[in-house]
Design an enzyme around this catalytic site. Structure first.
Site, PDB file in Angstrom:
ATOM      1  CG  HIS A 123     -86.601  55.176  52.310  1.00 18.94           C
ATOM      2  ND1 HIS A 123     -87.543  54.751  53.309  1.00 18.94           N
ATOM      3  CD2 HIS A 123     -85.767  55.707  52.838  1.00 18.94           C
ATOM      4  CE1 HIS A 123     -87.218  54.980  54.269  1.00 18.94           C
ATOM      5  NE2 HIS A 123     -86.130  56.043  54.262  1.00 18.94           N
ATOM      6  CG  ASP A 200     -90.623  57.796  48.272  1.00 17.83           C
ATOM      7  OD1 ASP A 200     -90.600  58.878  48.506  1.00 17.83           O
ATOM      8  OD2 ASP A 200     -90.193  57.087  48.907  1.00 17.83           O
ATOM      9  CB  CYS A 364     -84.359  53.274  55.239  1.00 13.87           C
ATOM     10  SG  CYS A 364     -84.494  53.699  56.847  1.00 13.87           S
TER      11      CYS A 364
HETATM   12  C1  LIG Z   1     -87.127  58.445  49.435  1.00 11.78           C
HETATM   13  C2  LIG Z   1     -87.599  58.405  50.662  1.00 11.78           C
HETATM   14  N1  LIG Z   1     -88.687  57.797  50.977  1.00 11.78           N
HETATM   15  C3  LIG Z   1     -89.424  57.592  52.193  1.00 11.78           C
HETATM   16  C4  LIG Z   1     -88.973  58.048  53.122  1.00 11.78           C
HETATM   17  C5  LIG Z   1     -89.697  57.843  54.462  1.00 11.78           C
HETATM   18  O1  LIG Z   1     -89.694  59.203  55.093  1.00 11.78           O
HETATM   19  P1  LIG Z   1     -90.593  59.362  56.408  1.00 11.78           P
HETATM   20  O2  LIG Z   1     -89.647  58.786  57.463  1.00 11.78           O
HETATM   21  O3  LIG Z   1     -90.747  60.694  56.630  1.00 11.78           O
HETATM   22  O4  LIG Z   1     -91.868  58.777  56.285  1.00 11.78           O
HETATM   23  C6  LIG Z   1     -87.452  58.575  53.161  1.00 11.78           C
HETATM   24  C7  LIG Z   1     -86.866  58.811  54.123  1.00 11.78           C
HETATM   25  O5  LIG Z   1     -85.841  59.249  54.378  1.00 11.78           O
HETATM   26  C8  LIG Z   1     -87.040  58.630  51.784  1.00 11.78           C
HETATM   27  O6  LIG Z   1     -85.768  59.406  51.707  1.00 11.78           O
END
Ligand SMILES: Cc1ncc(COP(=O)(O)O)c(C=O)c1O
Length: 409
Positions: A123, A200, A364
């Site tokens: 992401h 993550d 994203c």
């Molecule tokens: C795998 C992953 N990492 C990071 C994020 C970012 O999360 P946040 O927008 O809550 O910071 C997301 C959000 O969709 C995600 O799916």
């Protein structure tokens, strides 16, 4: 396989499902973006503001002590949930902020190592902060390749984790493809070469048992809003010994022990990394969400979502769709697909006419979409309240979209 939980009963605990969308029952299948909130979490937050609201760590009066107690207990609850101690839990705004904190505060621990190793599945939240660090610090950014079946290429990981690697940062579960990465194997490889590891876990902590000791990671990040808590609250887990050696990310009130006009001494963990008034109600609400999840059981949630994923994969195969999922043995409850000849945004928008919320787009993960040679996908993502009827609703909607677009099945 029978579901391990009764999702219809659980759905009733989420007030939003009383709503109608375009006159239809709400079918919510965008849980990877954010989840709905159970009454238990809403009540906890309301109770905090109704009965206990005060700033924390600052007052000698009872209300402030109550708020402080609840906030500190939230660290402990969330720590226990992932196998960590309370002082290893830092509240942030979200996964994104947790990773930015690391990209700012970890480099002093890298020594002469100058390579950052990510995967091709990340992401943007676990990519852009490291890109920026690489540019700032003149470090090299490398990527563990993805196999054609959407799993991670472990042989490539083995080749790329070397004595030059400062850090391996990878998602536990890909938000775009549902791939569950072999985190334990990667952290073992990293440890053997002396590299630090960041996981993550935004898409794993809400959906399966996660234990930082079992994963063997140094850091782990996740978001409250994706696990039935409120927006604006996130978590960074870090091994205490490392957090103690890292400089703070933000400075100011609350994160200090002593301040003079020209200098300051940092507070103990976790306050050292929690400058300013934190999201007190969010943290307390997240602890309520964790208690809610623990009552249902993370193993049960995983089994239930696995069941729905298998069902949806089987039914989707009957349509003229391309599925981007590594299969039930390697994947979580996130299914990306494209209906031949129909843009993912159109699929998502037409689903909305049926009261169904799914995501269409790049999720994203633009570099990953580019690698797949597509602008985006339609994505179903399951939560604990989803039912077999929700899967059936998607299939009925798909049939009508296929008819509308004249897609050959
Ligand atoms: C795998 C992953 N990492 C990071 C994020 C970012 O999360 P946040 O927008 O809550 O910071 C997301 C959000 O969709 C995600 O799916």
């Amino acid at each position: 396989m029978l579901s391990a939980i009764n999702p219809s009963a659980l759905k009733k605990q989420f007030p939003i499902f009383k709503r109608k969308i375009h006159g239809k029952s709400l079918t919510y299948l965008d849980n990877a973006a954010t989840t709905q909130k159970p009454q238990a979490v809403i009540d906890t937050i309301t109770d905090y503001y109704t009965n206990h609201n005060a700033n924390i760590h600052r007052g000698v009066y009872q209300l402030s002590q109550e708020a402080t107690g609840l906030y500190e207990a939230a660290h402990a609850t969330i720590g226990r949930f992932i196998g960590a101690s309370a002082d290893e839990i830092i509240f942030t705004r979200n996964t994104t902020e947790s990773i930015n904190l690391l990209a700012h505060s970890l480099p002093p621990l890298f020594g002469k190592r100058n390579e950052l190793l990510l995967t091709e599945l990340e992401h943007h939240a676990n990519l852009v902060p490291w890109q920026q660090l690489a540019k700032r610090a003149g470090m090299q950014l490398k990527f563990i390749r993805m196999n054609s079946d959407f799993t991670l290429d472990l042989a490539d990981a083995e080749k790329k984790i070397t004595s030059k690697t400062a850090l391996v940062a990878l998602c536990h579960v890909s938000n775009a493809l549902g791939t569950i990465n072999p985190v334990q194997k990667i952290t073992q490889l990293a440890k053997a070469k002396g590299a630090l590891t960041v996981v993550d876990a935004a898409q794993s902590v809400p959906h399966m048992p996660v234990d930082v000791k079992r994963l063997g990671c140094d850091f782990l990040a996740f978001s409250g809003h994706k696990m039935y808590g409120s927006t604006g609250i996130g978590v960074l887990y870090g091994r205490k010994e490392l957090l103690e050696r890292m400089p703070p990310y933000m400075t100011g009130g609350d994160m200090i022990k002593r301040v003079s006009y020209h200098d300051a001494e940092w507070n103990d963990l976790p306050m050292k990394f929690e400058a300013g008034t934190p999201h007190i109600s969010g943290a307390i609400g997240l602890a309520a969400a964790v208690s809610y999840l623990q009552k249902i059981g993370m193993e049960n949630i995983r089994k239930h979502e696995e069941h729905l994923t298998a069902l949806a994969l089987e039914q989707l195969k009957k349509f003229s769709v391309t599925i981007y999922h590594p299969g039930i043995n390697h994947g979580a409850g996130i299914i990306s697909f494209n209906l031949r000849g129909v843009h993912a945004h159109d699929v998502a928008s037409l689903m909305d006419d049926h009261g169904i919320c799914i995501r269409g787009g790049h999720h994203c993960a633009m570099p990953l979409m580019k690698k797949l040679g597509i602008p985006g996908t339609a994505r179903i993502s399951f939560g604990l309240y989803n039912t077999e009827q929700d899967v059936a609703a998607v299939m009925i909607a798909l049939q009508s979209i296929i008819k509308k677009f004249g897609v050959k099945v």
